[in-house]
Every structure is written in structure tokens, then in C-alpha cells.
Design a protein around this motif. Sequence first.
Motif, PDB file in Angstrom:
ATOM      1  N   LEU A 149       0.835  -1.211   0.000  1.00  0.00           N
ATOM      2  CA  LEU A 149       0.000   0.000   0.000  1.00  0.00           C
ATOM      3  C   LEU A 149       0.865   1.255   0.000  1.00  0.00           C
ATOM      4  N   ILE A 150       1.935   1.256   0.787  1.00  0.00           N
ATOM      5  CA  ILE A 150       2.835   2.412   0.819  1.00  0.00           C
ATOM      6  C   ILE A 150       3.479   2.622  -0.553  1.00  0.00           C
ATOM      7  N   LYS A 151       3.936   1.537  -1.179  1.00  0.00           N
ATOM      8  CA  LYS A 151       4.541   1.637  -2.518  1.00  0.00           C
ATOM      9  C   LYS A 151       3.517   2.145  -3.534  1.00  0.00           C
ATOM     10  N   ALA A 152       2.293   1.647  -3.442  1.00  0.00           N
ATOM     11  CA  ALA A 152       1.244   2.080  -4.367  1.00  0.00           C
ATOM     12  C   ALA A 152       1.007   3.583  -4.243  1.00  0.00           C
ATOM     13  N   GLU A 153       0.978   4.086  -3.021  1.00  0.00           N
ATOM     14  CA  GLU A 153       0.784   5.523  -2.799  1.00  0.00           C
ATOM     15  C   GLU A 153       1.952   6.321  -3.377  1.00  0.00           C
ATOM     16  N   GLN A 154       3.164   5.785  -3.260  1.00  0.00           N
ATOM     17  CA  GLN A 154       4.327   6.471  -3.813  1.00  0.00           C
ATOM     18  C   GLN A 154       4.254   6.542  -5.342  1.00  0.00           C
ATOM     19  N   TYR A 155       3.870   5.430  -5.978  1.00  0.00           N
ATOM     20  CA  TYR A 155       3.748   5.432  -7.436  1.00  0.00           C
ATOM     21  C   TYR A 155       2.646   6.379  -7.898  1.00  0.00           C
ATOM     22  N   ALA A 156       1.524   6.388  -7.186  1.00  0.00           N
ATOM     23  CA  ALA A 156       0.403   7.254  -7.564  1.00  0.00           C
ATOM     24  C   ALA A 156       0.790   8.720  -7.441  1.00  0.00           C
ATOM     25  N   GLU A 157       1.507   9.053  -6.376  1.00  0.00           N
ATOM     26  CA  GLU A 157       1.834  10.450  -6.132  1.00  0.00           C
ATOM     27  C   GLU A 157       3.016  10.926  -6.972  1.00  0.00           C
ATOM     28  N   ALA A 158       4.095  10.172  -6.986  1.00  0.00           N
ATOM     29  CA  ALA A 158       5.323  10.632  -7.644  1.00  0.00           C
ATOM     30  C   ALA A 158       5.298  10.446  -9.156  1.00  0.00           C
ATOM     31  N   MET A 159       4.624   9.385  -9.619  1.00  0.00           N
ATOM     32  CA  MET A 159       4.681   9.077 -11.048  1.00  0.00           C
ATOM     33  C   MET A 159       3.328   9.195 -11.745  1.00  0.00           C
ATOM     34  N   SER A 160       2.295   9.571 -11.027  1.00  0.00           N
ATOM     35  CA  SER A 160       0.953   9.767 -11.593  1.00  0.00           C
ATOM     36  C   SER A 160       0.480   8.545 -12.373  1.00  0.00           C
ATOM     37  N   MET A 161       0.684   7.367 -11.808  1.00  0.00           N
ATOM     38  CA  MET A 161       0.307   6.128 -12.488  1.00  0.00           C
ATOM     39  C   MET A 161      -1.172   5.803 -12.265  1.00  0.00           C
ATOM     40  N   SER A 162      -1.704   4.941 -13.120  1.00  0.00           N
ATOM     41  CA  SER A 162      -3.087   4.474 -12.998  1.00  0.00           C
ATOM     42  C   SER A 162      -3.143   3.312 -12.020  1.00  0.00           C
ATOM     43  N   LYS A 163      -4.371   2.934 -11.621  1.00  0.00           N
ATOM     44  CA  LYS A 163      -4.545   1.795 -10.725  1.00  0.00           C
ATOM     45  C   LYS A 163      -3.974   0.523 -11.344  1.00  0.00           C
ATOM     46  N   ALA A 164      -4.347   0.260 -12.597  1.00  0.00           N
ATOM     47  CA  ALA A 164      -3.879  -0.960 -13.258  1.00  0.00           C
ATOM     48  C   ALA A 164      -2.363  -0.936 -13.439  1.00  0.00           C
ATOM     49  N   GLY A 165      -1.815   0.227 -13.751  1.00  0.00           N
ATOM     50  CA  GLY A 165      -0.371   0.355 -13.916  1.00  0.00           C
ATOM     51  C   GLY A 165       0.362   0.092 -12.611  1.00  0.00           C
ATOM     52  N   ILE A 166      -0.193   0.592 -11.516  1.00  0.00           N
ATOM     53  CA  ILE A 166       0.416   0.369 -10.202  1.00  0.00           C
ATOM     54  C   ILE A 166       0.346  -1.111  -9.827  1.00  0.00           C
ATOM     55  N   TYR A 167      -0.806  -1.727 -10.077  1.00  0.00           N
ATOM     56  CA  TYR A 167      -0.948  -3.153  -9.770  1.00  0.00           C
ATOM     57  C   TYR A 167       0.103  -3.969 -10.522  1.00  0.00           C
TER      58      TYR A 167
ATOM     59  N   GLN B 104       2.957  -2.948 -11.679  1.00  0.00           N
ATOM     60  CA  GLN B 104       4.285  -2.627 -11.149  1.00  0.00           C
ATOM     61  C   GLN B 104       4.531  -3.348  -9.827  1.00  0.00           C
ATOM     62  N   LEU B 105       3.497  -3.425  -8.996  1.00  0.00           N
ATOM     63  CA  LEU B 105       3.644  -4.097  -7.707  1.00  0.00           C
ATOM     64  C   LEU B 105       3.863  -5.602  -7.858  1.00  0.00           C
ATOM     65  N   THR B 106       3.219  -6.215  -8.843  1.00  0.00           N
ATOM     66  CA  THR B 106       3.309  -7.672  -9.005  1.00  0.00           C
ATOM     67  C   THR B 106       4.403  -8.110  -9.967  1.00  0.00           C
ATOM     68  N   SER B 107       4.963  -7.192 -10.735  1.00  0.00           N
ATOM     69  CA  SER B 107       5.958  -7.551 -11.745  1.00  0.00           C
ATOM     70  C   SER B 107       7.238  -8.090 -11.112  1.00  0.00           C
ATOM     71  N   GLU B 108       7.776  -9.156 -11.719  1.00  0.00           N
ATOM     72  CA  GLU B 108       9.051  -9.683 -11.219  1.00  0.00           C
ATOM     73  C   GLU B 108      10.182  -8.710 -11.510  1.00  0.00           C
ATOM     74  N   TYR B 109       9.977  -7.778 -12.439  1.00  0.00           N
ATOM     75  CA  TYR B 109      10.978  -6.747 -12.731  1.00  0.00           C
ATOM     76  C   TYR B 109      10.681  -5.451 -11.967  1.00  0.00           C
ATOM     77  N   GLY B 110       9.583  -5.463 -11.230  1.00  0.00           N
ATOM     78  CA  GLY B 110       9.206  -4.298 -10.432  1.00  0.00           C
ATOM     79  C   GLY B 110       9.358  -4.607  -8.952  1.00  0.00           C
ATOM     80  N   GLU B 111       8.248  -4.541  -8.218  1.00  0.00           N
ATOM     81  CA  GLU B 111       8.282  -4.720  -6.764  1.00  0.00           C
ATOM     82  C   GLU B 111       8.169  -6.173  -6.321  1.00  0.00           C
ATOM     83  N   ASN B 112       7.618  -7.040  -7.181  1.00  0.00           N
ATOM     84  CA  ASN B 112       7.535  -8.483  -6.929  1.00  0.00           C
ATOM     85  C   ASN B 112       6.719  -8.842  -5.690  1.00  0.00           C
TER      86      ASN B 112
END
Length: 194
Positions: A102-120, A122-130
Motif C-alpha cells: 500500500l505504501i509503494k502504491a501511494e508512492q507510485y500514484a503520487e510521484a509518477m501519476s500512475m493508474s490503478k492498473a499500472g500500479i498493480y 508494477q507491484l506484481t511484476s518480477e521486474y518491479g516490486e515483486n
Amino acid sequence: MKKPLYKKWWFWVLIVIVVGVIGNLGNSEDPKQAAPDKEVVSEPDTTAKNVEQTSGKVDGKEEEPKEEPKEEPKEEPKEEPKEEPKEEPKEADVPREHKSALIKAEQYAEAMSMSKAGIYDQLTSEYGENFPAEAAQYAIDNIVFDWKENALIKAKQYAESMNMSDDAIYDQLISEYGEKFTKEEAQYAIDNLE
């Protein structure tokens, strides 16, 4: 036939910028966490009631005010313990990894203006937050953010830095290989571009 998104030069420039911003996210600390949560108002309220009751003692009988203070303190302790246990289990039941997602999601939403699906993604990607899918879904379900505003910010970035047309920006905003905003969010962004 259109070139795939990954073969366009501006896509790779965007990737480099995103990686740089992600690298800087780990160095920043969230000032929101330092906010104090303590609020104790019950003591001043009881003293105010006692002042009112003492004024009643002067005007009326002494026996009646003695009974009222005894009843009020009994009611207050009963209410306070009931509230505290209800709040603690809710926080304790949430796994640490879910809170981190949740903290990472808030950081992506605020700093990078990402969408919900984009954040999801990024959070689950093995090249992202995993993060595990359950933790990422918890983050998405509990994040509160203005997604239309994020879509507008992204649209302005595309318009200013890449001089894209409204149609191209809209397509990029809703693309499954792009920003992954909803059609409604993307349309809001296009309608509010200056």
C-alpha cells in the motif's frame, strides 16, 4: 501498420525517466508518517461538567450533585475500552507485506501519476516490486487517489514533451502497453487539456 510501442524512441526515453524516479523513491521518506495521533479530550470535558455541577450545589441541594458525578465516571470507562480493542485487531490483522504494498502504491500514484492498473502491474511484476498478488490487490483496494487527475497529469506530459495529438494521447492513456487508465479517466484528461 503501426510500429509496436517498444520500437518507438520516446518509449525508451520514458522508461529511463521512470527507472530514475523509481530509484529516487527509495531515498525519500514520507512525512505523513510522523503525524501525531494522540488526542485526549475526556479530562477537560469532565472538569467542565464538575464546574457546572458545583454551581448547581450553590443554588440547589447538596445530595443531588453527589449522585451525578458517581454515575458519569462509571459510563466513561465502559466506553473507552470497547473502542480500543476494535481498532487494534484491524491493524494487527493486516500482514506487513500488504502494508508495504500500500505504501509503494501511494508512492507510485503520487510521484509518477500512475493508474490503478499500472500500479498493480508494477507491484506484481518480477521486474518491479515483486509483491504477491494478494498484497498488490490489498493495496489497490485500499488506496485513495484522484485517478482522473493522474490521467490529466500524464496527458499534459505527453502533450508538452512529445507534442502528441489528443487521439494519440488518449490511445496511450488507455493502452494495455501504455498507462492503463480507464476510458473515463482518459476522456477526462483529454477534455481538460489546455
